[in-house]
Design a protein around this motif. Structure first.
Motif, short mmCIF file in Angstrom:
data_model
loop_
_atom_site.label_atom_id
_atom_site.label_comp_id
_atom_site.label_asym_id
_atom_site.label_seq_id
_atom_site.Cartn_x
_atom_site.Cartn_y
_atom_site.Cartn_z
N UNK A 72 0.85 -1.14 0.05
CA UNK A 72 0.09 0.07 0.05
C UNK A 72 0.85 1.28 -0.08
N UNK A 73 0.43 2.53 -0.27
CA UNK A 73 0.97 3.44 -0.38
C UNK A 73 1.02 3.93 1.18
N UNK A 74 1.53 5.30 1.47
CA UNK A 74 1.32 6.06 2.68
C UNK A 74 0.74 7.46 2.63
N UNK A 75 -0.10 8.05 3.39
CA UNK A 75 -0.50 9.35 3.27
C UNK A 75 0.75 10.28 3.08
N UNK A 76 1.66 10.05 4.31
CA UNK A 76 3.06 10.88 4.22
C UNK A 76 3.81 11.07 3.40
N UNK A 77 4.51 11.67 2.70
CA UNK A 77 5.48 11.44 1.74
C UNK A 77 6.76 12.38 2.21
N UNK A 116 -8.89 21.38 -0.83
CA UNK A 116 -8.79 20.87 0.39
C UNK A 116 -9.99 20.11 0.59
N UNK A 117 -11.20 20.43 0.08
CA UNK A 117 -12.51 19.78 0.10
C UNK A 117 -12.30 18.32 -0.67
N UNK A 118 -11.78 18.40 -1.79
CA UNK A 118 -11.62 17.27 -2.68
C UNK A 118 -10.75 16.36 -1.86
N UNK A 119 -9.74 16.86 -1.30
CA UNK A 119 -8.79 15.88 -0.87
C UNK A 119 -9.21 15.31 0.62
N UNK A 120 -9.93 15.98 1.12
CA UNK A 120 -10.40 15.64 2.41
C UNK A 120 -9.34 16.19 3.53
N UNK A 121 -8.81 17.39 3.34
CA UNK A 121 -7.79 17.74 4.32
C UNK A 121 -8.19 18.92 4.87
N UNK A 122 -7.33 19.73 5.95
CA UNK A 122 -7.99 20.93 6.76
C UNK A 122 -6.87 22.01 5.91
N UNK A 174 3.19 14.21 -3.66
CA UNK A 174 1.73 14.55 -3.88
C UNK A 174 0.93 14.21 -2.72
N UNK A 175 -0.23 14.76 -3.04
CA UNK A 175 -1.41 14.38 -2.17
C UNK A 175 -2.85 13.99 -2.67
N UNK A 176 -2.93 12.61 -2.84
CA UNK A 176 -4.28 11.98 -3.30
C UNK A 176 -4.30 10.71 -2.71
N UNK A 177 -5.73 10.34 -2.07
CA UNK A 177 -5.97 9.20 -1.16
C UNK A 177 -6.74 8.46 -2.27
N UNK A 178 -6.91 7.06 -1.93
CA UNK A 178 -7.58 6.00 -2.41
C UNK A 178 -9.25 6.31 -2.30
N UNK A 179 -9.52 7.26 -1.34
CA UNK A 179 -11.05 7.20 -0.95
C UNK A 179 -11.42 8.65 -1.66
#
Length: 247
Positions: A6-11, A52-58, A127-132
């Protein structure tokens, strides 16, 4: 043998490699979708609130949007150095010898929301992009990847070991003979339960063993022997299912 991580959220930040070149990545069949996603993320990054909304981050994670804005221009580094966190700490690619790294490039691959799947030393940017996530211009990440990634992974030759998390397993159904690994703990009565806390760490240790082993297993029996020889406790619980026991 190919081991899917799996990947990780943190890079990790930075890198010394040239900017992203899709032709430098493994699995070139995925490049059209990779390009489409990268362009969409760069375009989305121009609107920080929407990103921010699309990526689900603050808003405190706005730097992640900046990373996406610079996808085509920021430096790259090998995938296994880019991804960080518990699994990748346990994998400890920095300890690999040159020969170990060469084996890892052939044996390890990471499922990626942005790139579909990349080999161990493929050069990628932060980069930032999550599976969900859902990319407004394209739809869900899972829906985008499934029709193109599934045939690619099902055509992988040799032993296939699936260490993906549930989110990324949903990106592509593997061949029926792909080996799954469940990390478990055993109580005094012999009852086993799936481990959550140590799951990533043990999968990282397992990936390191499989990446650097002098022997490359081609059957489940051989796979079990390689793992056990490295000092990990493993048991075959089905034709293509293993349980890895924590200490």
């Amino acid at each position: 043998m190919l081991v899917l991580l799996p990947p990780s959220e943190t890079k990790a930040d930075g890198g010394k490699g040239a900017p992203l070149d899709l032709d430098a990545l493994s699995f070139p069949e995925l490049n059209p979708v990779r390009a489409k996603l990268a362009d969409a993320l760069v375009e989305l990054a121009a609107d920080v609130p929407a990103s921010l909304a699309a990526l689900g981050i603050s808003a405190r994670q706005a730097d992640e949007v900046t990373r996406n804005a610079q996808l085509w221009t920021s430096p790259t580094m090998p995938a296994l150095r880019r991804y960080t966190g518990v699994l990748y700490d346990a994998l400890d690619i920095k300890s690999f010898t040159r020969a170990g790294l060469a084996k890892a490039q052939q044996r390890l691959a990471v499922t990626s929301s942005l790139f579909g799947v990349v080999a161990a030393t493929d050069p990628i940017p932060a980069y930032r992009l999550s599976g969900g996530n859902t990319v407004p211009a394209l739809g869900t990440v899972r829906g985008l990847w499934k029709p193109v990634l599934e045939p690619v992974l099902q055509n992988v030759e040799g032993l296939l070991v699936d260490l993906r998390s549930g989110t990324y397993a949903a990106f592509a159904k593997l061949r029926a003979d792909a080996v799954t690994v469940r990390v478990v703990t055993e109580d005094g009565d012999g009852n086993r339960t799936t481990v959550s806390h140590f799951n990533k760490a043990y999968k990282g240790k397992l990936a390191a063993v499989l990446a650097t082993s002098r022997t490359e297993p081609s059957t489940v029996d051989q796979l079990v022997r390689v793992i056990a020889k490295a000092g990990l406790t493993v048991e075959q619980t089905g034709d293509h299912a293993l349980e890895l026991l924590t200490d």
